[in-house]
Design a protein around this motif. Sequence first.
Motif, PDB file in Angstrom:
ATOM      1  N   GLN A 108       0.869  -1.256  -0.143  1.00 24.72           N
ATOM      2  CA  GLN A 108       0.003   0.088  -0.189  1.00 24.72           C
ATOM      3  C   GLN A 108       0.729   1.097   0.021  1.00 24.72           C
ATOM      4  O   GLN A 108       0.841   2.151  -0.861  1.00 24.72           O
ATOM      5  CB  GLN A 108      -0.925  -0.021   1.369  1.00 24.72           C
ATOM      6  CG  GLN A 108      -1.794  -1.111   1.471  1.00 24.72           C
ATOM      7  CD  GLN A 108      -2.860  -0.574   2.282  1.00 24.72           C
ATOM      8  OE1 GLN A 108      -3.956   0.088   2.145  1.00 24.72           O
ATOM      9  NE2 GLN A 108      -2.652  -0.983   3.656  1.00 24.72           N
ATOM     10  N   LEU A 109       1.865   1.297   0.925  1.00 25.59           N
ATOM     11  CA  LEU A 109       2.798   2.466   1.062  1.00 25.59           C
ATOM     12  C   LEU A 109       3.606   2.564  -0.027  1.00 25.59           C
ATOM     13  O   LEU A 109       3.952   3.509  -0.740  1.00 25.59           O
ATOM     14  CB  LEU A 109       3.362   2.421   2.171  1.00 25.59           C
ATOM     15  CG  LEU A 109       4.340   3.548   2.481  1.00 25.59           C
ATOM     16  CD1 LEU A 109       3.972   4.973   2.505  1.00 25.59           C
ATOM     17  CD2 LEU A 109       5.237   3.357   3.791  1.00 25.59           C
ATOM     18  N   ARG A 115       8.957  -7.166  -3.632  1.00 19.09           N
ATOM     19  CA  ARG A 115       9.386  -8.428  -2.785  1.00 19.09           C
ATOM     20  C   ARG A 115       9.983  -9.433  -3.769  1.00 19.09           C
ATOM     21  O   ARG A 115      11.065 -10.095  -3.472  1.00 19.09           O
ATOM     22  CB  ARG A 115       8.369  -9.071  -1.929  1.00 19.09           C
ATOM     23  CG  ARG A 115       8.767 -10.423  -1.055  1.00 19.09           C
ATOM     24  CD  ARG A 115       7.942 -11.570  -1.075  1.00 19.09           C
ATOM     25  NE  ARG A 115       6.704 -11.414  -0.904  1.00 19.09           N
ATOM     26  CZ  ARG A 115       5.905 -11.679   0.253  1.00 19.09           C
ATOM     27  NH1 ARG A 115       6.757 -12.660   0.870  1.00 19.09           N
ATOM     28  NH2 ARG A 115       4.551 -11.731   0.527  1.00 19.09           N
ATOM     29  N   ASP A 118      14.099  -9.746  -1.569  1.00 19.49           N
ATOM     30  CA  ASP A 118      13.524 -10.213  -0.302  1.00 19.49           C
ATOM     31  C   ASP A 118      14.444  -9.811   0.703  1.00 19.49           C
ATOM     32  O   ASP A 118      15.886 -10.291   0.693  1.00 19.49           O
ATOM     33  CB  ASP A 118      13.784 -11.839  -0.155  1.00 19.49           C
ATOM     34  CG  ASP A 118      13.183 -12.316   0.945  1.00 19.49           C
ATOM     35  OD1 ASP A 118      13.057 -11.813   2.026  1.00 19.49           O
ATOM     36  OD2 ASP A 118      12.899 -13.714   0.975  1.00 19.49           O
ATOM     37  N   ILE A 119      13.824  -8.685   1.628  1.00 18.91           N
ATOM     38  CA  ILE A 119      14.667  -8.206   2.619  1.00 18.91           C
ATOM     39  C   ILE A 119      15.116  -9.124   3.712  1.00 18.91           C
ATOM     40  O   ILE A 119      16.018  -8.818   4.672  1.00 18.91           O
ATOM     41  CB  ILE A 119      14.105  -6.989   3.289  1.00 18.91           C
ATOM     42  CG1 ILE A 119      12.500  -7.370   4.107  1.00 18.91           C
ATOM     43  CG2 ILE A 119      13.752  -5.756   2.267  1.00 18.91           C
ATOM     44  CD1 ILE A 119      12.070  -6.197   4.693  1.00 18.91           C
ATOM     45  N   THR A 149       2.840  -7.940   7.135  1.00 17.62           N
ATOM     46  CA  THR A 149       1.553  -7.256   8.057  1.00 17.62           C
ATOM     47  C   THR A 149       0.685  -7.911   8.296  1.00 17.62           C
ATOM     48  O   THR A 149      -0.412  -7.286   8.771  1.00 17.62           O
ATOM     49  CB  THR A 149       1.517  -5.969   7.016  1.00 17.62           C
ATOM     50  OG1 THR A 149       1.091  -6.644   5.783  1.00 17.62           O
ATOM     51  CG2 THR A 149       2.371  -5.003   6.681  1.00 17.62           C
ATOM     52  N   TYR A 196       3.257  -9.725  15.858  1.00 21.02           N
ATOM     53  CA  TYR A 196       3.466  -8.769  14.938  1.00 21.02           C
ATOM     54  C   TYR A 196       3.976  -7.555  15.552  1.00 21.02           C
ATOM     55  O   TYR A 196       5.077  -7.111  15.050  1.00 21.02           O
ATOM     56  CB  TYR A 196       2.146  -8.374  14.224  1.00 21.02           C
ATOM     57  CG  TYR A 196       2.290  -7.060  13.400  1.00 21.02           C
ATOM     58  CD1 TYR A 196       3.066  -7.101  12.064  1.00 21.02           C
ATOM     59  CD2 TYR A 196       1.823  -5.987  13.692  1.00 21.02           C
ATOM     60  CE1 TYR A 196       3.017  -5.908  11.074  1.00 21.02           C
ATOM     61  CE2 TYR A 196       1.719  -4.642  13.089  1.00 21.02           C
ATOM     62  CZ  TYR A 196       2.453  -4.551  11.896  1.00 21.02           C
ATOM     63  OH  TYR A 196       2.730  -3.527  11.160  1.00 21.02           O
ATOM     64  N   LYS A 213       7.910  -5.867  14.735  1.00 22.95           N
ATOM     65  CA  LYS A 213       8.153  -4.801  14.498  1.00 22.95           C
ATOM     66  C   LYS A 213       8.963  -3.801  15.637  1.00 22.95           C
ATOM     67  O   LYS A 213       9.883  -3.301  14.906  1.00 22.95           O
ATOM     68  CB  LYS A 213       6.871  -4.049  14.196  1.00 22.95           C
ATOM     69  CG  LYS A 213       5.953  -4.500  13.052  1.00 22.95           C
ATOM     70  CD  LYS A 213       6.711  -4.206  11.605  1.00 22.95           C
ATOM     71  CE  LYS A 213       6.672  -2.908  11.300  1.00 22.95           C
ATOM     72  NZ  LYS A 213       7.333  -2.602   9.951  1.00 22.95           N
ATOM     73  N   VAL A 227      -3.283   1.980   8.220  1.00 19.25           N
ATOM     74  CA  VAL A 227      -2.965   2.316   6.669  1.00 19.25           C
ATOM     75  C   VAL A 227      -4.185   1.750   5.838  1.00 19.25           C
ATOM     76  O   VAL A 227      -4.589   0.447   5.835  1.00 19.25           O
ATOM     77  CB  VAL A 227      -1.629   2.093   6.325  1.00 19.25           C
ATOM     78  CG1 VAL A 227      -1.255   2.432   4.792  1.00 19.25           C
ATOM     79  CG2 VAL A 227      -0.620   2.607   7.408  1.00 19.25           C
TER      80      VAL A 227
HETATM   81  N1  NAP Z   1      -1.154  -1.598   7.054  1.00 20.69           N
HETATM   82  C1  NAP Z   1      -1.383  -1.095   8.294  1.00 20.69           C
HETATM   83  O1  NAP Z   1      -2.536  -0.823   8.519  1.00 20.69           O
HETATM   84  C2  NAP Z   1      -0.160  -0.616   9.197  1.00 20.69           C
HETATM   85  C3  NAP Z   1      -0.128  -0.172  10.405  1.00 20.69           C
HETATM   86  C4  NAP Z   1       0.819   0.200  10.916  1.00 20.69           C
HETATM   87  C5  NAP Z   1       2.133  -0.041  10.490  1.00 20.69           C
HETATM   88  N2  NAP Z   1       2.069  -0.312   9.258  1.00 20.69           N
HETATM   89  C6  NAP Z   1       3.494  -0.494   8.547  1.00 20.69           C
HETATM   90  O2  NAP Z   1       3.543   0.260   7.387  1.00 20.69           O
HETATM   91  C7  NAP Z   1       4.410  -0.151   6.391  1.00 20.69           C
HETATM   92  C8  NAP Z   1       3.986  -0.277   5.091  1.00 20.69           C
HETATM   93  O3  NAP Z   1       2.536  -1.215   5.227  1.00 20.69           O
HETATM   94  P1  NAP Z   1       1.528  -1.587   4.162  1.00 20.69           P
HETATM   95  O4  NAP Z   1       0.203  -1.137   4.712  1.00 20.69           O
HETATM   96  O5  NAP Z   1       1.975  -0.847   2.852  1.00 20.69           O
HETATM   97  O6  NAP Z   1       1.775  -3.082   4.169  1.00 20.69           O
HETATM   98  P2  NAP Z   1       1.546  -4.069   2.699  1.00 20.69           P
HETATM   99  O7  NAP Z   1       0.407  -3.586   1.949  1.00 20.69           O
HETATM  100  O8  NAP Z   1       1.086  -5.101   3.451  1.00 20.69           O
HETATM  101  O9  NAP Z   1       2.721  -4.056   2.084  1.00 20.69           O
HETATM  102  C9  NAP Z   1       3.943  -4.836   2.369  1.00 20.69           C
HETATM  103  C10 NAP Z   1       4.846  -4.891   1.431  1.00 20.69           C
HETATM  104  O10 NAP Z   1       5.938  -5.687   1.807  1.00 20.69           O
HETATM  105  C11 NAP Z   1       6.286  -6.895   0.855  1.00 20.69           C
HETATM  106  N3  NAP Z   1       7.040  -7.797   1.753  1.00 20.69           N
HETATM  107  C12 NAP Z   1       6.583  -8.831   2.413  1.00 20.69           C
HETATM  108  N4  NAP Z   1       7.452  -9.541   2.834  1.00 20.69           N
HETATM  109  C13 NAP Z   1       8.741  -9.120   2.239  1.00 20.69           C
HETATM  110  C14 NAP Z   1      10.210  -9.567   2.233  1.00 20.69           C
HETATM  111  N5  NAP Z   1      10.508 -10.395   2.803  1.00 20.69           N
HETATM  112  N6  NAP Z   1      10.809  -8.709   1.489  1.00 20.69           N
HETATM  113  C15 NAP Z   1      10.517  -7.796   0.697  1.00 20.69           C
HETATM  114  N7  NAP Z   1       9.163  -7.207   0.770  1.00 20.69           N
HETATM  115  C16 NAP Z   1       8.405  -7.991   1.656  1.00 20.69           C
HETATM  116  C17 NAP Z   1       4.932  -7.386   0.500  1.00 20.69           C
HETATM  117  O11 NAP Z   1       4.928  -8.062  -0.638  1.00 20.69           O
HETATM  118  P3  NAP Z   1       3.977  -8.658  -1.249  1.00 20.69           P
HETATM  119  O12 NAP Z   1       3.221  -7.579  -2.113  1.00 20.69           O
HETATM  120  O13 NAP Z   1       4.621  -9.574  -2.358  1.00 20.69           O
HETATM  121  O14 NAP Z   1       3.020  -9.226  -0.443  1.00 20.69           O
HETATM  122  C18 NAP Z   1       3.856  -6.008   0.352  1.00 20.69           C
HETATM  123  O15 NAP Z   1       4.326  -5.640  -1.084  1.00 20.69           O
HETATM  124  C19 NAP Z   1       4.996  -1.692   7.002  1.00 20.69           C
HETATM  125  O16 NAP Z   1       6.020  -1.466   7.801  1.00 20.69           O
HETATM  126  C20 NAP Z   1       3.868  -1.848   8.070  1.00 20.69           C
HETATM  127  O17 NAP Z   1       4.344  -2.771   9.073  1.00 20.69           O
HETATM  128  C21 NAP Z   1       1.233  -0.554   8.285  1.00 20.69           C
END
Ligand code: NAP
Length: 282
Positions: A13-14, A31, A35-36, A61, A124, A128, A150
Amino acid sequence: MSVDLLLTGANGQLGWEVARRATRSLKALTRADLDISDRSKVIEAIAMSKPKVVINAGAYTAVDKAESDRDTAFAVNRDGPSYLAQACTRICATLVHISTDYVFDGKKAAAYLEDDPVAPLGVYGASKLAGEEAVRAALSAHVILRTAWVFGVHGNNFVKTMLRLASERPLLKVVDDQRGCPTFAGDLANAVLAVADRILERPADHLFGTFHCVGGGEVTWCGFARSIVRSRVPVEAITTAQYPTPAQRPSNSVLDCEKLDRVYGVKLRPWQQGLEEMLARL
Ligand SMILES: NC(=O)c1ccc[n+]([C@@H]2O[C@H](COP(=O)([O-])OP(=O)(O)OC[C@H]3O[C@@H](n4cnc5c(N)ncnc54)[C@H](OP(=O)(O)O)[C@@H]3O)[C@@H](O)[C@H]2O)c1
């Protein structure tokens, strides 16, 4: 060839919003590209691109799934940022890392400050938090941005789930005893890029550290749902006890963002405006 920015998790999303809003030279890696949790690949990718700022939007996430998938959650959320920070150290780059409100237990009555005690309720949040600690230990030139709730045009989130359920059900039941700050992914991406810009212009010690970054205002999930579905279907308020999930969630997730405003002059608009933009774009 060197770039200003290297982005991981570019299909989230971000990450998706950061990639489409960036105006500086950017290497965006999904990813599949990087892969981090793979240390040697991380070191190699960063050494090759030589970015000045690395933005880590990659994360595990799945909050509930993490309860039974601890090793993967820690590999991505603790080891991933640790490797990124180590790689940044080697080339004197800054790491902008994204963290979460779930590092807190939600028992505080007021909004959380950056220095408030952390006490994650689930795997989770613990993973984090371990990622934050690994970044701080490896690299002084870091910015940890804690965000929350988010929602964006790209990917799955609460807004899309509510819209789908509103078209399938005559009544929605949503928890009304968890309070937080919905954050539009586009607004968060703008903030991330503004932070990166300031560092690219002139890195300085006071720019580094941990900051909170969420949409303005606060609401419960039930109130958020009502704003999403409007009058299409009624939304009944229920308690967390009536909607058990594998992972426990903080009842108060509200983050105070004054520090980000004071240091960077960055302040996200009220969450309702982000929601309007998202609904218009859908
Ligand atoms: N979503 C929320 O409500 C929320 C709330 C608080 C904090 N955050 C933080 O905000 C940040 C962005 O979240 P988001 O909502 O954008 O999450 P998201 O939509 O789930 O995106 C996470 C991305 O990370 C990728 N990923 C997963 N494993 C990985 C790996 N081993 N190596 C590289 N990439 C990998 C995923 O790949 P795939 O597309 O292939 O699955 C996905 O594209 C994260 O740090 C999250 O913890 C999110």
